[in-house]
Scaffold this motif. Structure first.
Motif, short mmCIF file in Angstrom:
data_model
loop_
_atom_site.label_atom_id
_atom_site.label_comp_id
_atom_site.label_asym_id
_atom_site.label_seq_id
_atom_site.Cartn_x
_atom_site.Cartn_y
_atom_site.Cartn_z
N ILE A 289 -102.76 54.66 -44.74
CA ILE A 289 -102.12 53.41 -45.19
C ILE A 289 -100.64 53.61 -45.45
O ILE A 289 -99.85 52.69 -45.31
CB ILE A 289 -102.83 52.81 -46.44
CG1 ILE A 289 -102.31 51.40 -46.75
CG2 ILE A 289 -102.60 53.65 -47.67
CD1 ILE A 289 -103.15 50.30 -46.28
N PHE A 290 -100.23 54.82 -45.80
CA PHE A 290 -98.84 55.10 -46.11
C PHE A 290 -97.94 54.79 -44.90
O PHE A 290 -96.79 54.40 -45.05
CB PHE A 290 -98.62 56.55 -46.54
CG PHE A 290 -99.33 56.94 -47.81
CD1 PHE A 290 -99.96 56.01 -48.63
CD2 PHE A 290 -99.39 58.27 -48.18
CE1 PHE A 290 -100.62 56.39 -49.80
CE2 PHE A 290 -100.04 58.66 -49.35
CZ PHE A 290 -100.66 57.72 -50.16
N GLY A 291 -98.47 54.98 -43.69
CA GLY A 291 -97.70 54.75 -42.46
C GLY A 291 -97.81 53.33 -41.93
O GLY A 291 -97.18 52.99 -40.93
N THR A 292 -98.59 52.49 -42.58
CA THR A 292 -98.74 51.10 -42.16
C THR A 292 -97.46 50.34 -42.47
O THR A 292 -96.87 50.51 -43.54
CB THR A 292 -99.94 50.45 -42.88
OG1 THR A 292 -101.10 51.21 -42.61
CG2 THR A 292 -100.14 49.02 -42.42
N SER A 293 -97.05 49.48 -41.55
CA SER A 293 -95.80 48.74 -41.79
C SER A 293 -95.98 47.74 -42.93
O SER A 293 -97.03 47.10 -43.04
CB SER A 293 -95.33 48.03 -40.52
OG SER A 293 -96.04 46.84 -40.31
N LEU B 246 -86.17 42.21 -49.35
CA LEU B 246 -87.55 42.03 -48.92
C LEU B 246 -87.60 41.65 -47.44
O LEU B 246 -88.35 42.23 -46.65
CB LEU B 246 -88.21 40.97 -49.79
CG LEU B 246 -89.71 40.78 -49.69
CD1 LEU B 246 -90.46 42.07 -49.95
CD2 LEU B 246 -90.16 39.71 -50.68
N GLN B 247 -86.76 40.68 -47.06
CA GLN B 247 -86.73 40.26 -45.66
C GLN B 247 -86.23 41.37 -44.73
O GLN B 247 -86.72 41.51 -43.61
CB GLN B 247 -85.85 39.00 -45.50
CG GLN B 247 -86.46 37.78 -46.16
CD GLN B 247 -87.90 37.51 -45.74
OE1 GLN B 247 -88.23 37.53 -44.57
NE2 GLN B 247 -88.77 37.27 -46.71
N LYS B 248 -85.31 42.19 -45.20
CA LYS B 248 -84.81 43.31 -44.40
C LYS B 248 -85.92 44.34 -44.19
O LYS B 248 -86.09 44.85 -43.09
CB LYS B 248 -83.60 43.95 -45.08
CG LYS B 248 -83.01 45.11 -44.28
CD LYS B 248 -81.74 45.61 -44.89
CE LYS B 248 -81.09 46.78 -44.20
NZ LYS B 248 -81.69 47.38 -43.07
N PHE C 156 -91.04 51.72 -47.87
CA PHE C 156 -90.85 50.52 -48.69
C PHE C 156 -90.80 50.87 -50.17
O PHE C 156 -89.89 50.44 -50.88
CB PHE C 156 -91.97 49.50 -48.41
CG PHE C 156 -91.90 48.27 -49.26
CD1 PHE C 156 -90.98 47.27 -48.96
CD2 PHE C 156 -92.72 48.10 -50.35
CE1 PHE C 156 -90.90 46.12 -49.75
CE2 PHE C 156 -92.67 46.96 -51.14
CZ PHE C 156 -91.74 45.97 -50.83
N PHE C 157 -91.75 51.66 -50.62
CA PHE C 157 -91.77 52.02 -52.05
C PHE C 157 -90.72 53.08 -52.39
O PHE C 157 -90.15 53.05 -53.47
CB PHE C 157 -93.17 52.45 -52.48
CG PHE C 157 -94.09 51.29 -52.69
CD1 PHE C 157 -93.97 50.47 -53.80
CD2 PHE C 157 -95.07 50.98 -51.75
CE1 PHE C 157 -94.81 49.37 -53.99
CE2 PHE C 157 -95.92 49.89 -51.93
CZ PHE C 157 -95.78 49.09 -53.05
N LYS D 29 -98.90 52.79 -56.55
CA LYS D 29 -97.97 51.67 -56.36
C LYS D 29 -98.54 50.65 -55.38
O LYS D 29 -98.42 49.44 -55.61
CB LYS D 29 -96.62 52.19 -55.86
CG LYS D 29 -95.86 52.97 -56.91
CD LYS D 29 -94.61 53.60 -56.32
CE LYS D 29 -93.95 54.50 -57.34
NZ LYS D 29 -92.83 55.26 -56.75
N ILE D 30 -99.14 51.13 -54.31
CA ILE D 30 -99.76 50.24 -53.33
C ILE D 30 -100.87 49.44 -53.99
O ILE D 30 -100.98 48.23 -53.81
CB ILE D 30 -100.28 51.03 -52.11
CG1 ILE D 30 -99.11 51.63 -51.33
CG2 ILE D 30 -101.15 50.15 -51.22
CD1 ILE D 30 -99.52 52.66 -50.29
#
Length: 121
Positions: free
Chosen positions: A6-10, A47-49, A60-61, A93-94
């Motif tokens: 899941i860490f590599g999921t966009s 967020l949009q970026k 992201f995190f 965090k996820i």
């Protein structure tokens, strides 16, 4: 040892699933964005970026401007696991985010979702 897949999921993929979930329960993308902003410190443009750049959840995190110090007040079960007992910081965090999205979808009051510490006595 490699991290969970899941860490590599966009983030964009996960975000679109979150949007569908909250809208299916008659809530808004604005509410979703509010809880993401509260948790991570991203503003709307950040967020949009992150969505446009296709960053993965790990990035992201890692690049979150400021994780909310009250995130530790998020407790309860997500996927049958207590979020406060998750050892891996990134997975926690996820799952914090998952928990917040679930609360939005369930219609919990935003003041309750955006946890504030109990007042000092």
């Amino acid at each position: 040892m490699a991290g969970h897949r899941i860490f590599g999921t966009s983030f964009a993929t996960i975000y679109s699933l979150y949007v569908k979930k909250v809208e299916r329960k008659e809530h808004t993308q604005a509410e979703l964005d509010e809880v993401i902003t509260w948790l991570t410190g991203y503003d709307e443009s950040g967020l949009q970026k992150a969505i446009a750049d296709g960053v993965d959840l790990e990035t992201f995190f890692a690049e979150a401007p400021a994780m909310n110090p009250n995130a530790t007040l998020i407790t309860g079960l997500i996927c049958g696991i207590r979020v406060e007992e998750i050892d891996d910081p990134l997975m926690q965090k996820i799952r914090y985010l998952d928990k917040l999205v679930d609360e939005v979808a369930r219609g919990k009051k935003m003041t309750s979702i955006l946890r504030e510490p109990a007042p000092a006595r």
